[in-house]
Write a protein that holds these residues in place. Structure first.
Motif, PDB file in Angstrom:
ATOM      1  N   ILE A 324      16.724  10.884  29.772  1.00  0.00           N
ATOM      2  CA  ILE A 324      17.896  10.830  28.897  1.00  0.00           C
ATOM      3  C   ILE A 324      18.785  12.048  29.114  1.00  0.00           C
ATOM      4  O   ILE A 324      20.007  11.926  29.297  1.00  0.00           O
ATOM      5  N   THR A 325      18.175  13.232  29.114  1.00  0.00           N
ATOM      6  CA  THR A 325      18.969  14.456  29.233  1.00  0.00           C
ATOM      7  C   THR A 325      19.242  14.832  30.681  1.00  0.00           C
ATOM      8  O   THR A 325      20.329  15.329  31.002  1.00  0.00           O
ATOM      9  N   GLU A 326      18.276  14.612  31.575  1.00  0.00           N
ATOM     10  CA  GLU A 326      18.480  15.005  32.971  1.00  0.00           C
ATOM     11  C   GLU A 326      19.468  14.084  33.681  1.00  0.00           C
ATOM     12  O   GLU A 326      20.385  14.547  34.366  1.00  0.00           O
ATOM     13  N   GLY A 327      19.277  12.785  33.526  1.00  0.00           N
ATOM     14  CA  GLY A 327      20.228  11.859  34.119  1.00  0.00           C
ATOM     15  C   GLY A 327      21.595  11.965  33.472  1.00  0.00           C
ATOM     16  O   GLY A 327      22.634  11.880  34.153  1.00  0.00           O
ATOM     17  N   GLY A 328      21.613  12.160  32.162  1.00  0.00           N
ATOM     18  CA  GLY A 328      22.890  12.328  31.471  1.00  0.00           C
ATOM     19  C   GLY A 328      23.629  13.565  31.930  1.00  0.00           C
ATOM     20  O   GLY A 328      24.855  13.542  32.128  1.00  0.00           O
ATOM     21  N   ALA A 329      22.903  14.672  32.123  1.00  0.00           N
ATOM     22  CA  ALA A 329      23.541  15.902  32.608  1.00  0.00           C
ATOM     23  C   ALA A 329      24.065  15.724  34.026  1.00  0.00           C
ATOM     24  O   ALA A 329      25.114  16.272  34.389  1.00  0.00           O
ATOM     25  N   ASP A 330      23.348  14.948  34.852  1.00  0.00           N
ATOM     26  CA  ASP A 330      23.847  14.652  36.193  1.00  0.00           C
ATOM     27  C   ASP A 330      25.199  13.947  36.130  1.00  0.00           C
ATOM     28  O   ASP A 330      26.149  14.317  36.838  1.00  0.00           O
ATOM     29  N   CYS A 381      17.123   7.965  38.107  1.00  0.00           N
ATOM     30  CA  CYS A 381      17.183   6.748  37.300  1.00  0.00           C
ATOM     31  C   CYS A 381      17.917   6.993  35.982  1.00  0.00           C
ATOM     32  O   CYS A 381      18.638   6.118  35.495  1.00  0.00           O
ATOM     33  N   GLY A 382      17.761   8.193  35.420  1.00  0.00           N
ATOM     34  CA  GLY A 382      18.516   8.511  34.209  1.00  0.00           C
ATOM     35  C   GLY A 382      20.015   8.452  34.451  1.00  0.00           C
ATOM     36  O   GLY A 382      20.780   7.964  33.606  1.00  0.00           O
ATOM     37  N   ALA A 383      20.467   8.945  35.608  1.00  0.00           N
ATOM     38  CA  ALA A 383      21.892   8.890  35.937  1.00  0.00           C
ATOM     39  C   ALA A 383      22.359   7.458  36.159  1.00  0.00           C
ATOM     40  O   ALA A 383      23.449   7.071  35.732  1.00  0.00           O
ATOM     41  N   VAL A 384      21.537   6.652  36.824  1.00  0.00           N
ATOM     42  CA  VAL A 384      21.874   5.243  37.054  1.00  0.00           C
ATOM     43  C   VAL A 384      22.029   4.512  35.726  1.00  0.00           C
ATOM     44  O   VAL A 384      23.004   3.760  35.499  1.00  0.00           O
ATOM     45  N   TRP A 385      21.090   4.711  34.825  1.00  0.00           N
ATOM     46  CA  TRP A 385      21.170   4.043  33.526  1.00  0.00           C
ATOM     47  C   TRP A 385      22.333   4.578  32.701  1.00  0.00           C
ATOM     48  O   TRP A 385      22.964   3.819  31.950  1.00  0.00           O
ATOM     49  N   ALA A 386      22.633   5.877  32.836  1.00  0.00           N
ATOM     50  CA  ALA A 386      23.790   6.439  32.143  1.00  0.00           C
ATOM     51  C   ALA A 386      25.081   5.814  32.661  1.00  0.00           C
ATOM     52  O   ALA A 386      26.013   5.555  31.886  1.00  0.00           O
ATOM     53  N   GLU A 390      27.732   3.902  30.340  1.00  0.00           N
ATOM     54  CA  GLU A 390      29.148   4.256  30.423  1.00  0.00           C
ATOM     55  C   GLU A 390      29.990   3.019  30.730  1.00  0.00           C
ATOM     56  O   GLU A 390      31.043   2.790  30.123  1.00  0.00           O
ATOM     57  N   GLY A 391      29.530   2.204  31.705  1.00  0.00           N
ATOM     58  CA  GLY A 391      30.263   1.003  32.075  1.00  0.00           C
ATOM     59  C   GLY A 391      30.365   0.016  30.932  1.00  0.00           C
ATOM     60  O   GLY A 391      31.425  -0.593  30.706  1.00  0.00           O
ATOM     61  N   ALA A 392      29.269  -0.144  30.182  1.00  0.00           N
ATOM     62  CA  ALA A 392      29.293  -1.063  29.047  1.00  0.00           C
ATOM     63  C   ALA A 392      30.279  -0.590  27.990  1.00  0.00           C
ATOM     64  O   ALA A 392      31.034  -1.387  27.422  1.00  0.00           O
ATOM     65  N   ARG A 393      30.285   0.699  27.745  1.00  0.00           N
ATOM     66  CA  ARG A 393      31.240   1.257  26.776  1.00  0.00           C
ATOM     67  C   ARG A 393      32.679   1.039  27.267  1.00  0.00           C
ATOM     68  O   ARG A 393      33.564   0.664  26.489  1.00  0.00           O
ATOM     69  N   ARG A 394      32.918   1.274  28.555  1.00  0.00           N
ATOM     70  CA  ARG A 394      34.262   1.137  29.110  1.00  0.00           C
ATOM     71  C   ARG A 394      34.729  -0.316  29.013  1.00  0.00           C
ATOM     72  O   ARG A 394      35.879  -0.601  28.653  1.00  0.00           O
ATOM     73  N   GLU A 395      33.842  -1.259  29.337  1.00  0.00           N
ATOM     74  CA  GLU A 395      34.210  -2.664  29.301  1.00  0.00           C
ATOM     75  C   GLU A 395      34.561  -3.115  27.886  1.00  0.00           C
ATOM     76  O   GLU A 395      35.447  -3.949  27.699  1.00  0.00           O
ATOM     77  N   ARG A 396      33.891  -2.566  26.909  1.00  0.00           N
ATOM     78  CA  ARG A 396      34.097  -3.026  25.535  1.00  0.00           C
ATOM     79  C   ARG A 396      35.208  -2.263  24.822  1.00  0.00           C
ATOM     80  O   ARG A 396      36.051  -2.856  24.136  1.00  0.00           O
ATOM     81  N   ARG A 432      26.252  -5.843  24.396  1.00  0.00           N
ATOM     82  CA  ARG A 432      25.988  -7.103  23.696  1.00  0.00           C
ATOM     83  C   ARG A 432      25.072  -8.001  24.527  1.00  0.00           C
ATOM     84  O   ARG A 432      25.178  -9.230  24.508  1.00  0.00           O
ATOM     85  N   ASP A 433      24.180  -7.353  25.254  1.00  0.00           N
ATOM     86  CA  ASP A 433      23.250  -8.086  26.125  1.00  0.00           C
ATOM     87  C   ASP A 433      21.857  -7.478  25.969  1.00  0.00           C
ATOM     88  O   ASP A 433      21.510  -6.509  26.634  1.00  0.00           O
ATOM     89  N   PRO A 434      21.019  -8.028  25.077  1.00  0.00           N
ATOM     90  CA  PRO A 434      19.683  -7.459  24.835  1.00  0.00           C
ATOM     91  C   PRO A 434      18.788  -7.465  26.063  1.00  0.00           C
ATOM     92  O   PRO A 434      17.817  -6.708  26.127  1.00  0.00           O
ATOM     93  N   SER A 435      19.095  -8.301  27.059  1.00  0.00           N
ATOM     94  CA  SER A 435      18.224  -8.372  28.231  1.00  0.00           C
ATOM     95  C   SER A 435      18.318  -7.107  29.098  1.00  0.00           C
ATOM     96  O   SER A 435      17.415  -6.850  29.895  1.00  0.00           O
ATOM     97  N   LEU A 436      19.392  -6.335  28.963  1.00  0.00           N
ATOM     98  CA  LEU A 436      19.551  -5.156  29.808  1.00  0.00           C
ATOM     99  C   LEU A 436      18.488  -4.107  29.498  1.00  0.00           C
ATOM    100  O   LEU A 436      17.956  -3.463  30.402  1.00  0.00           O
ATOM    101  N   ARG A 437      18.204  -3.937  28.223  1.00  0.00           N
ATOM    102  CA  ARG A 437      17.178  -2.949  27.878  1.00  0.00           C
ATOM    103  C   ARG A 437      15.817  -3.378  28.409  1.00  0.00           C
ATOM    104  O   ARG A 437      14.992  -2.523  28.757  1.00  0.00           O
ATOM    105  N   ALA A 438      15.578  -4.679  28.486  1.00  0.00           N
ATOM    106  CA  ALA A 438      14.294  -5.160  28.989  1.00  0.00           C
ATOM    107  C   ALA A 438      14.099  -4.749  30.446  1.00  0.00           C
ATOM    108  O   ALA A 438      12.990  -4.374  30.854  1.00  0.00           O
ATOM    109  N   GLY A 439      15.163  -4.781  31.241  1.00  0.00           N
ATOM    110  CA  GLY A 439      15.055  -4.363  32.631  1.00  0.00           C
ATOM    111  C   GLY A 439      14.766  -2.882  32.760  1.00  0.00           C
ATOM    112  O   GLY A 439      13.944  -2.468  33.590  1.00  0.00           O
ATOM    113  N   ILE A 440      15.427  -2.059  31.938  1.00  0.00           N
ATOM    114  CA  ILE A 440      15.172  -0.617  31.970  1.00  0.00           C
ATOM    115  C   ILE A 440      13.755  -0.319  31.502  1.00  0.00           C
ATOM    116  O   ILE A 440      13.042   0.499  32.101  1.00  0.00           O
TER     117      ILE A 440
END
Length: 484
Positions: A324-330, A381-386, A390-396, A432-440
């Motif tokens: 969460i913090t390492e990928g986010g900082a990246d 992986c933290g950066a990829v998920w971040a 970010e993309g989900a926030r931007r799209e919405r 708005r897609d609960p399946s995304l968290r399942a993949g992570i």
């Protein structure tokens, strides 16, 4: 917080970051803490422990392994002078124990030879400066009593949430040659509990700058000193403009130089409350080559980001959540550097994150990467998920990752802890897609036989621009300016 490491090879650039938070375990209140008197007398360093109860084993909470070789660092740096006391490794921790199985004597003297050591996901025990100055990490002296060696061997790597006896040691610091530097001040002697900082011994030069105080090794290549002195305030100012002022007093930047080791380019560092520490080594950083300059700027950006997401800002709950913090900082570093220097190749940096995540998540759970010494998985992986969040926030709603972090700051202002569940809930709300968290969660807890396909699906559903090339996720578009 420490752990990016690219494989060593001729002219290979390595980078390290330690942002490990001190264990947040419940501790019984005690009237008299363990005390430790740390003293330098010329070339002789000692740590005199006064233990506060009778116990056959005392374990050191900060016992991370050296990154290269994955061996404990204390046996080569500490020598117990008190008869009948053994210092060795039991399970995941260094311990003091009585040779006869009885209680360890209440007073134990340790002779130390401070040396630089690049640790896995923790703060280096010492920073060594070329002019003889030495900075010691305060948390290395915290010790807790145990009833047996077997109990020590059973301790997990992550101590967060455990009810351990005792508490942080009360450590005093003294140098017979003159004052020590403690949290930006020169003091003849200092005593503190749970200081969580580096204490500097020696006459290292201090330079006051805009928004930051620097202590830079005089042997450091000039161009690196210029970058650290000039680029760090720019990054810090950008973060403050986007996320509000950094908490606490003006920070200190402490930079050591190990020397021009042949066939090596190494950058390591960590962030503590009010302090950024960095170490540079190798002939590959002697001159401002484009690759070295780009990595130095990224490194500065990552370390500085932890004042908002990590050490002084939002913290993770458990060590397995360091992504969460390492990928986010990246990702914060990429976005900040792109804003300051539009010519910087952000897409190349993010592509490395994607490729590395695929490598480290293939068939192995990311959540247990720390146990394997694969801490780079947390970053990549933290950066990829971040990027996906970010993309989900931007799209919405528009915006970028700084808007995500600002939302998380507001939502977690009460305790400053960002849990895995809270992060994943935000992804679900924004996408708005609960399946995304399942993949992570699958990549976190089980690993994946095909992480590239998991990442591709995640990016496709969150608007991150990419294409598939022979099974590889290849980023496209302007990854330096993702705002919609």
């Amino acid at each position: 917080m420490r752990a990016l490491l690219i494989a060593l090879a001729a002219t290979t650039l390595t980078a390290g970051c330690a942002s490990a938070a001190p264990p947040r375990h419940a501790q019984a209140s005690i009237d008299t803490p363990v005390t430790v008197a740390v003293e330098r007398d010329g070339d002789r360093w000692t740590a005199d422990f006064v233990l506060n109860e009778d116990a056959p084993v005392w374990f050191f909470q900060r016992s991370a392994l050296l990154r290269v070789g994955r061996m404990p660092w204390r046996p080569d740096s500490w020598t117990v002078e008190t008869p009948g006391v053994i210092l060795d490794r039991q399970g995941r921790y260094d311990v003091l124990r009585a040779a006869d199985g009885g209680p360890v004597p209440r007073r134990v003297r340790v002779r130390m030879v401070p040396s630089a050591g690049d640790l896995e996901a923790d703060y280096d025990p010492a920073l060594i400066f070329s002019d003889g100055a030495v900075a010691l990490y305060s948390g290395q002296f915290d010790a807790s009593p145990l009833a047996s060696v077997e109990q020590a061997r059973a301790l997990p790597l992550d101590l967060n949430g455990l009810d351990l006896p005792g508490g942080p040691a009360e450590v005093s610091w003294h140098d017979r040659a003159g004052p020590v530097m403690f949290k930006g001040e020169r003091l003849a002697r200092v005593t503190a509990i749970d200081a969580d900082t580096y204490v500097l011994f020696g006459e290292a030069r201090t330079r006051e700058g805009q928004g930051i105080t620097t202590v830079i090794d005089p042997g450091l290549p000039t161009w690196l000193g210029d970058q650290l002195g000039g680029f760090t305030p720019l990054v810090m100012d950008y973060y403050a403009a986007r996320l509000g002022p950094q908490a606490g007093p003006k920070p200190t930047l402490m930079v050591s130089w190990t020397g021009p080791t042949e066939s090596l380019s190494s950058m390591g560092g960590s962030v503590l409350p009010g302090l950024i520490s960095m170490n540079f080594e190798g002939e590959g950083v002697l001159n401002p080559e484009p690759a070295a300059l780009a990595r130095a700027r990224w490194f500065i950006g990552h370390e500085s980001a932890h004042f908002w997401l990590g050490s002084d800002g939002l913290k993770y709950e458990f060590a397995r959540d360091a992504w969460i913090t390492e990928g986010g900082a990246d990702l914060m570093a990429v976005r900040a550097i792109s804003a300051i220097d539009p010519s910087w190749d952000a897409r190349a940096e993010l592509q490395r994150e994607v490729d590395d995540c695929v490598t480290f998540a293939t068939g192995k759970p990311v959540a247990t990467a720390g146990e394997r010494g694969d801490n780079k998985a947390f970053y990549a992986c933290g950066a990829v998920w971040a990027m996906a969040l970010e993309g989900a926030r931007r799209e919405r709603r528009g915006g970028d990752f700084f808007d995500v972090v600002a939302d998380l700051q507001r939502l977690n202002a009460d305790d400053g802890i960002l849990t895995r569940e809270e992060w994943l809930q935000m992804l679900t709300r924004e996408s708005r897609d609960p399946s995304l968290r399942a993949g992570i969660e699958r990549m976190l807890d089980e690993g994946s036989n095909n992480p590239a396909s998991e990442i591709a699906r995640l990016f496709e559903r969150t608007g991150v621009a990419f294409t598939m090339v022979e099974g590889r996720v290849v980023l496209t578009g302007d990854q330096a300016a993702p705002k919609g």
